[in-house]
Design a protein around this motif. Sequence first.
Motif, PDB file in Angstrom:
ATOM      1  N   HIS A 113      50.534  38.782  29.707  1.00 27.29           N
ATOM      2  CA  HIS A 113      50.294  38.686  27.848  1.00 27.29           C
ATOM      3  C   HIS A 113      49.860  37.780  27.656  1.00 27.29           C
ATOM      4  O   HIS A 113      48.957  37.643  26.555  1.00 27.29           O
ATOM      5  CB  HIS A 113      51.611  39.219  27.257  1.00 27.29           C
ATOM      6  N   LEU A 114      49.755  36.378  28.070  1.00 29.41           N
ATOM      7  CA  LEU A 114      49.280  35.313  27.929  1.00 29.41           C
ATOM      8  C   LEU A 114      47.930  35.027  28.333  1.00 29.41           C
ATOM      9  O   LEU A 114      46.899  34.500  27.509  1.00 29.41           O
ATOM     10  CB  LEU A 114      50.234  34.009  28.404  1.00 29.41           C
ATOM     11  N   LEU A 115      47.486  35.650  29.316  1.00 29.86           N
ATOM     12  CA  LEU A 115      46.375  35.719  29.922  1.00 29.86           C
ATOM     13  C   LEU A 115      45.371  36.649  28.814  1.00 29.86           C
ATOM     14  O   LEU A 115      44.488  36.201  28.343  1.00 29.86           O
ATOM     15  CB  LEU A 115      45.929  36.500  31.121  1.00 29.86           C
ATOM     16  N   ASN A 116      45.942  37.920  28.455  1.00 28.40           N
ATOM     17  CA  ASN A 116      45.299  38.874  27.620  1.00 28.40           C
ATOM     18  C   ASN A 116      43.823  38.841  27.937  1.00 28.40           C
ATOM     19  O   ASN A 116      43.114  38.779  26.900  1.00 28.40           O
ATOM     20  CB  ASN A 116      45.495  38.204  26.113  1.00 28.40           C
ATOM     21  N   ASP A 117      43.470  39.354  29.099  1.00 30.67           N
ATOM     22  CA  ASP A 117      42.023  39.178  29.353  1.00 30.67           C
ATOM     23  C   ASP A 117      41.692  40.211  30.482  1.00 30.67           C
ATOM     24  O   ASP A 117      42.607  40.704  31.367  1.00 30.67           O
ATOM     25  CB  ASP A 117      41.582  37.873  30.178  1.00 30.67           C
ATOM     26  N   SER A 118      40.605  41.319  30.050  1.00 28.70           N
ATOM     27  CA  SER A 118      40.365  42.516  30.951  1.00 28.70           C
ATOM     28  C   SER A 118      38.869  42.148  31.644  1.00 28.70           C
ATOM     29  O   SER A 118      38.457  43.207  31.714  1.00 28.70           O
ATOM     30  CB  SER A 118      40.413  43.712  29.924  1.00 28.70           C
ATOM     31  N   ARG A 119      38.503  41.313  31.558  1.00 26.21           N
ATOM     32  CA  ARG A 119      37.192  40.981  32.308  1.00 26.21           C
ATOM     33  C   ARG A 119      37.093  41.576  33.637  1.00 26.21           C
ATOM     34  O   ARG A 119      37.888  41.594  34.555  1.00 26.21           O
ATOM     35  CB  ARG A 119      36.607  39.505  32.135  1.00 26.21           C
ATOM     36  N   HIS A 120      35.987  41.986  34.159  1.00 22.02           N
ATOM     37  CA  HIS A 120      35.538  42.352  35.278  1.00 22.02           C
ATOM     38  C   HIS A 120      35.421  41.187  36.407  1.00 22.02           C
ATOM     39  O   HIS A 120      34.367  40.635  36.705  1.00 22.02           O
ATOM     40  CB  HIS A 120      34.294  43.185  35.459  1.00 22.02           C
ATOM     41  N   LEU A 121      36.561  40.718  37.005  1.00 21.92           N
ATOM     42  CA  LEU A 121      36.759  39.698  38.014  1.00 21.92           C
ATOM     43  C   LEU A 121      36.949  40.132  39.165  1.00 21.92           C
ATOM     44  O   LEU A 121      38.157  41.020  39.581  1.00 21.92           O
ATOM     45  CB  LEU A 121      37.958  38.443  37.324  1.00 21.92           C
ATOM     46  N   ILE A 122      36.200  39.914  40.189  1.00 25.19           N
ATOM     47  CA  ILE A 122      36.361  40.406  41.614  1.00 25.19           C
ATOM     48  C   ILE A 122      36.744  39.178  42.447  1.00 25.19           C
ATOM     49  O   ILE A 122      37.782  39.142  43.062  1.00 25.19           O
ATOM     50  CB  ILE A 122      35.127  41.101  42.231  1.00 25.19           C
ATOM     51  N   TYR A 123      36.238  38.051  42.216  1.00 22.84           N
ATOM     52  CA  TYR A 123      36.565  37.006  43.122  1.00 22.84           C
ATOM     53  C   TYR A 123      37.363  35.810  42.344  1.00 22.84           C
ATOM     54  O   TYR A 123      36.895  35.530  41.027  1.00 22.84           O
ATOM     55  CB  TYR A 123      35.223  36.076  43.521  1.00 22.84           C
ATOM     56  N   GLY A 124      38.478  35.197  42.855  1.00 22.21           N
ATOM     57  CA  GLY A 124      39.102  34.350  42.062  1.00 22.21           C
ATOM     58  C   GLY A 124      40.238  34.965  41.267  1.00 22.21           C
ATOM     59  O   GLY A 124      41.051  34.133  40.455  1.00 22.21           O
ATOM     60  N   ASP A 125      40.453  36.188  41.259  1.00 21.34           N
ATOM     61  CA  ASP A 125      41.568  36.959  40.691  1.00 21.34           C
ATOM     62  C   ASP A 125      42.978  36.348  41.054  1.00 21.34           C
ATOM     63  O   ASP A 125      43.866  36.154  40.277  1.00 21.34           O
ATOM     64  CB  ASP A 125      41.491  38.377  40.563  1.00 21.34           C
ATOM     65  N   ASP A 126      43.101  36.183  42.318  1.00 21.02           N
ATOM     66  CA  ASP A 126      44.411  35.686  42.877  1.00 21.02           C
ATOM     67  C   ASP A 126      44.747  34.430  42.272  1.00 21.02           C
ATOM     68  O   ASP A 126      45.871  34.036  42.025  1.00 21.02           O
ATOM     69  CB  ASP A 126      44.104  35.524  44.335  1.00 21.02           C
ATOM     70  N   GLU A 127      43.660  33.439  42.189  1.00 18.57           N
ATOM     71  CA  GLU A 127      44.024  32.214  41.731  1.00 18.57           C
ATOM     72  C   GLU A 127      44.563  32.117  40.201  1.00 18.57           C
ATOM     73  O   GLU A 127      45.859  31.398  39.562  1.00 18.57           O
ATOM     74  CB  GLU A 127      42.530  31.137  41.915  1.00 18.57           C
ATOM     75  N   ILE A 169      25.468  35.803  42.941  1.00 17.98           N
ATOM     76  CA  ILE A 169      25.533  35.657  41.357  1.00 17.98           C
ATOM     77  C   ILE A 169      26.730  36.087  40.791  1.00 17.98           C
ATOM     78  O   ILE A 169      27.498  35.357  40.087  1.00 17.98           O
ATOM     79  CB  ILE A 169      24.143  36.511  40.814  1.00 17.98           C
ATOM     80  N   LYS A 170      27.389  36.874  41.173  1.00 17.74           N
ATOM     81  CA  LYS A 170      28.572  37.497  40.914  1.00 17.74           C
ATOM     82  C   LYS A 170      29.676  36.380  41.224  1.00 17.74           C
ATOM     83  O   LYS A 170      30.669  36.237  40.662  1.00 17.74           O
ATOM     84  CB  LYS A 170      29.112  38.806  41.598  1.00 17.74           C
ATOM     85  N   VAL A 171      29.534  36.033  42.259  1.00 17.02           N
ATOM     86  CA  VAL A 171      30.568  34.951  42.813  1.00 17.02           C
ATOM     87  C   VAL A 171      30.647  33.810  42.011  1.00 17.02           C
ATOM     88  O   VAL A 171      31.505  33.092  41.580  1.00 17.02           O
ATOM     89  CB  VAL A 171      30.508  34.464  44.408  1.00 17.02           C
ATOM     90  N   ILE A 172      29.336  33.359  41.563  1.00 16.90           N
ATOM     91  CA  ILE A 172      29.265  32.090  40.835  1.00 16.90           C
ATOM     92  C   ILE A 172      29.792  32.240  39.536  1.00 16.90           C
ATOM     93  O   ILE A 172      30.531  31.543  38.692  1.00 16.90           O
ATOM     94  CB  ILE A 172      27.682  31.901  40.498  1.00 16.90           C
ATOM     95  N   GLU A 173      29.476  33.408  38.851  1.00 19.34           N
ATOM     96  CA  GLU A 173      29.909  34.079  37.237  1.00 19.34           C
ATOM     97  C   GLU A 173      31.365  34.281  37.497  1.00 19.34           C
ATOM     98  O   GLU A 173      32.000  33.788  36.508  1.00 19.34           O
ATOM     99  CB  GLU A 173      29.281  35.294  37.217  1.00 19.34           C
ATOM    100  N   ASP A 174      32.040  34.757  38.555  1.00 21.71           N
ATOM    101  CA  ASP A 174      33.354  34.585  38.575  1.00 21.71           C
ATOM    102  C   ASP A 174      34.082  33.213  38.767  1.00 21.71           C
ATOM    103  O   ASP A 174      35.187  33.158  38.357  1.00 21.71           O
ATOM    104  CB  ASP A 174      33.902  35.720  39.767  1.00 21.71           C
ATOM    105  N   TYR A 175      33.534  32.433  39.429  1.00 22.40           N
ATOM    106  CA  TYR A 175      33.944  31.165  39.350  1.00 22.40           C
ATOM    107  C   TYR A 175      34.003  30.796  38.227  1.00 22.40           C
ATOM    108  O   TYR A 175      35.014  30.174  37.906  1.00 22.40           O
ATOM    109  CB  TYR A 175      32.902  30.264  40.454  1.00 22.40           C
ATOM    110  N   PHE A 176      33.076  30.806  37.243  1.00 21.18           N
ATOM    111  CA  PHE A 176      33.107  30.362  36.009  1.00 21.18           C
ATOM    112  C   PHE A 176      34.213  30.907  35.047  1.00 21.18           C
ATOM    113  O   PHE A 176      34.933  30.328  34.223  1.00 21.18           O
ATOM    114  CB  PHE A 176      31.550  30.178  35.394  1.00 21.18           C
ATOM    115  N   SER A 177      34.490  32.073  35.171  1.00 21.01           N
ATOM    116  CA  SER A 177      35.443  33.052  34.527  1.00 21.01           C
ATOM    117  C   SER A 177      36.852  32.524  35.035  1.00 21.01           C
ATOM    118  O   SER A 177      37.678  32.085  34.234  1.00 21.01           O
ATOM    119  CB  SER A 177      35.335  34.447  35.046  1.00 21.01           C
ATOM    120  N   ALA A 178      36.896  32.358  36.449  1.00 23.51           N
ATOM    121  CA  ALA A 178      38.210  31.538  36.857  1.00 23.51           C
ATOM    122  C   ALA A 178      38.513  30.381  36.326  1.00 23.51           C
ATOM    123  O   ALA A 178      39.572  30.099  36.065  1.00 23.51           O
ATOM    124  CB  ALA A 178      38.258  31.701  38.143  1.00 23.51           C
TER     125      ALA A 178
END
Length: 240
Positions: A113-127, A169-178
């Motif tokens: 609930h604090l995250l409150n985020d539903s983006r499409h994250l494949i890499y970095g979701d564990d962290e 590109i997806k790895v890099i984008e997910d890095y910035f999301s994380a």
Amino acid sequence: MDLNMGPFYCRQFGVNQSTGKYILQLDADDSLRHQNVLQDLLTLTNDSPDIIHFWHQGVKINENIIENISAWGNLNVKTANNSNMLRLLVQGQIHWLIHGKLIKRDTFVKAIHLLNDSRHLIYGDDEVLCIAIFSVASYYKGTAYVGYNFTQKEESVTGSKYSNKNNIIKVIEDYFSARDLTQRFLTERLFTIRNSITQDQEINLDNLIKFNDTFAITKVCKMYEERGIQTQSSKCDLYK
């Protein structure tokens, strides 16, 4: 529910739909070591820890034969509380994988609930999930119990992340999301430590440059610039 939203969204959806007292994440290609794992772990909940961290056994499956590779888990941390557990996680003294952790549902839901985020994250979701959970948890317990088979294979999502330009590109984008999501839960000092340890994005940019896609490289360099990250400035200057 959109199953194409990636593990970050799906994990949150599953936890919100759950009803048990504790949650254990189990990926489709992984397994528990034996049928008594959950029963054994629940014997450790008498003092109501928010997180029980047990050990992974890395395995390879070849013609239905399971080969043990290496085991890893909670290292040397047996207990931690809300005064030090997040720091220990960020510093790498507690492993950041969401697997191998029995997590109290109420704690997990609060973090979501604090995250409150539903983006499409494949890499970095564990962290991201671990940092959010550890930021609201009160009591961590580590045990040397080996209960999780972590299947390692070349065709996995993680294993194929450098196989083509779109994956990179997806790895890099997910890095910035994380990076952006974890910043919500970390002090400036912990955020600096986190960024000094997480260096994959530098390798990723090198891999992307090999494809000589000026548009993609310029887009990524803008992400660095917007966040004030200077480590790639000399490489990005070539594409301005």
